[in-house]
Design a protein around this motif. Structure first.
Motif, PDB file in Angstrom:
ATOM      1  N   GLN A  75       0.948  -1.089  -0.149  1.00 51.08           N
ATOM      2  CA  GLN A  75      -0.010  -0.010   0.022  1.00 51.08           C
ATOM      3  C   GLN A  75       0.884   1.284  -0.023  1.00 51.08           C
ATOM      4  O   GLN A  75       0.539   2.372  -0.689  1.00 51.08           O
ATOM      5  CB  GLN A  75      -0.977   0.101   1.187  1.00 51.08           C
ATOM      6  CG  GLN A  75      -2.004  -1.096   1.158  1.00 51.08           C
ATOM      7  CD  GLN A  75      -2.744  -1.060   2.389  1.00 51.08           C
ATOM      8  OE1 GLN A  75      -2.422  -0.679   3.531  1.00 51.08           O
ATOM      9  NE2 GLN A  75      -4.029  -1.733   2.383  1.00 51.08           N
ATOM     10  N   GLN A  78       2.329   2.138  -3.126  1.00 54.89           N
ATOM     11  CA  GLN A  78       1.536   2.550  -4.418  1.00 54.89           C
ATOM     12  C   GLN A  78       0.948   3.774  -3.927  1.00 54.89           C
ATOM     13  O   GLN A  78      -0.017   4.203  -4.577  1.00 54.89           O
ATOM     14  CB  GLN A  78       0.329   1.606  -4.477  1.00 54.89           C
ATOM     15  CG  GLN A  78       0.655  -0.101  -4.933  1.00 54.89           C
ATOM     16  CD  GLN A  78      -0.418  -0.803  -4.762  1.00 54.89           C
ATOM     17  OE1 GLN A  78      -1.607  -0.702  -4.447  1.00 54.89           O
ATOM     18  NE2 GLN A  78      -0.068  -2.145  -5.226  1.00 54.89           N
ATOM     19  N   GLU A  80      -0.763   4.818  -1.084  1.00 58.24           N
ATOM     20  CA  GLU A  80      -1.824   4.657  -0.293  1.00 58.24           C
ATOM     21  C   GLU A  80      -1.508   5.316   1.143  1.00 58.24           C
ATOM     22  O   GLU A  80      -0.654   5.168   1.595  1.00 58.24           O
ATOM     23  CB  GLU A  80      -2.649   3.455  -0.234  1.00 58.24           C
ATOM     24  CG  GLU A  80      -3.183   3.135  -1.667  1.00 58.24           C
ATOM     25  CD  GLU A  80      -3.632   1.709  -1.697  1.00 58.24           C
ATOM     26  OE1 GLU A  80      -3.963   1.240  -0.318  1.00 58.24           O
ATOM     27  OE2 GLU A  80      -3.671   0.961  -2.623  1.00 58.24           O
TER      28      GLU A  80
END
Length: 191
Positions: A75, A78, A80
């Motif tokens: 995450q 990416q 996030e």
């Protein structure tokens, strides 16, 4: 050994192991798990850039030091927002605060214990002094009693001797009286 290429300095797998502190197997696992794009030579050998090495070190830190899961690392890679990481960090901070409080409590308790032990030692020293004084006094009284008993025994022995001597004198006097010839009247009237 680092090599210069068109894209800058690159490192071999062996060099990357030394720089990151990761094993070869773990580097390969991270590459696969986190879909890291690593350059390869025409012969298929991996070549790591400074950015690749920095990223591997950061992944290692998050997994090994901050206890992130692979899902959380993915995450993060990416871009996030990782609420779990914030929660984990918050929980770690709470645990650290709790541990600091416990350490402070232990230090406070240790200080109180030390004060108690010092007071106890002082009290024991006072008791030891008192016991020594009482022991000395008892020894003095024992000597006094012993001396008085010796004197009493001596007086009793002397008194018994005098009584014995007096009895002997009385017995001798009675024997003397019995052996005296009886007087005229005593013979006549009996006695």
């Amino acid at each position: 050994m680092p090599k210069n290429t068109d894209e800058g300095i690159v490192y071999t797998l062996k060099d990357t192991v030394k720089l990151t502190g990761l094993s070869i197997d773990l580097i390969r696992l991270y590459e696969k798990e986190f879909n890291l794009q690593i350059q390869r030579t025409e012969g298929g050998h991996r070549r790591y850039t400074k950015n690749n090495i920095d990223l591997l070190i950061e992944i290692k830190k998050r997994i090994q030091e901050q206890n992130w899961s692979y899902k959380m690392v993915n995450q993060w890679l990416q871009g996030e927002v990782i609420t779990e990481a914030v929660d984990i960090q918050s929980n770690l901070e709470k645990k650290i605060d709790s541990l600091e409080n416990k350490v402070q409590e232990l230090l406070d308790r240790s200080e109180k214990d030390e004060q108690f032990q010092l007071a106890l030692i002082q009290r024991l020293d006072e008791q030891g002094t008192l016991i020594k004084q009482l022991t000395d006094k008892l020894d003095s009284q024992d000597r006094y009693i012993e001396n008085n008993l010796d004197k009493r025994d001596e007086k009793l022995t002397n008194a018994l001797r005098e009584i014995s001597d007096t009895k002997k004198l009385i017995a001798a006097a009675q024997e003397n009286l019995e052996q005296k010839p009886k007087g005229f009247w005593t013979r006549i009237f009996g006695g």
